[in-house]
Design a protein around this motif. Structure first.
Motif, mmCIF file in Angstrom:
data_model
loop_
_atom_site.group_PDB
_atom_site.id
_atom_site.type_symbol
_atom_site.label_atom_id
_atom_site.label_comp_id
_atom_site.label_asym_id
_atom_site.label_seq_id
_atom_site.Cartn_x
_atom_site.Cartn_y
_atom_site.Cartn_z
ATOM 1 N N THR A 145 0.731 -26.148 2.961
ATOM 2 C CA THR A 145 0.594 -25.211 1.857
ATOM 3 C C THR A 145 -0.871 -24.809 1.743
ATOM 4 O O THR A 145 -1.757 -25.662 1.778
ATOM 5 N N GLY A 146 -1.118 -23.513 1.657
ATOM 6 C CA GLY A 146 -2.492 -23.021 1.583
ATOM 7 C C GLY A 146 -3.150 -22.870 2.940
ATOM 8 O O GLY A 146 -4.336 -22.579 3.029
ATOM 9 N N GLY A 147 -2.364 -23.052 3.998
ATOM 10 C CA GLY A 147 -2.910 -22.965 5.356
ATOM 11 C C GLY A 147 -3.033 -21.551 5.901
ATOM 12 O O GLY A 147 -3.490 -21.358 7.018
#
Length: 86
Positions: A41-43
């Motif tokens: 997540t947030g990559g």
């Protein structure tokens, strides 16, 4: 074809290593290109997916994603000089 560096400047982003790796893999593939992104997540999956489409030579994409994410897809595409249909 658009390069990762051109997209980085246009969008005002700094690509993470995994994003550059995905774009390089896309650029090296013969058509039809295929890619599966498994980032945390947030990559940067949204931008990576769109950047890979641009690196493959396209400026438009169809995005099948949950409706709650549609605004983010349109905003990301606009930053990359692309259009998406959600």
């Amino acid at each position: 074809m658009t390069t990762a560096q051109e997209l980085e400047v246009q969008a005002g982003l700094q690509w993470m290593p995994q994003q550059l790796e995905a774009m390089a893999a896309t650029a090296e593939q013969a058509a039809p290109q295929r890619l599966c992104l498994y980032f945390r997540t947030g990559g940067g999956k949204t931008y990576t997916a769109l950047a890979c489409v641009a690196v493959a030579g396209w400026k438009e994409a169809l995005v099948v994603a949950p409706p709650i994410t549609h605004t983010a897809w349109h905003e990301a595409a606009a930053r990359l000089g692309m259009a998406v249909e959600t």
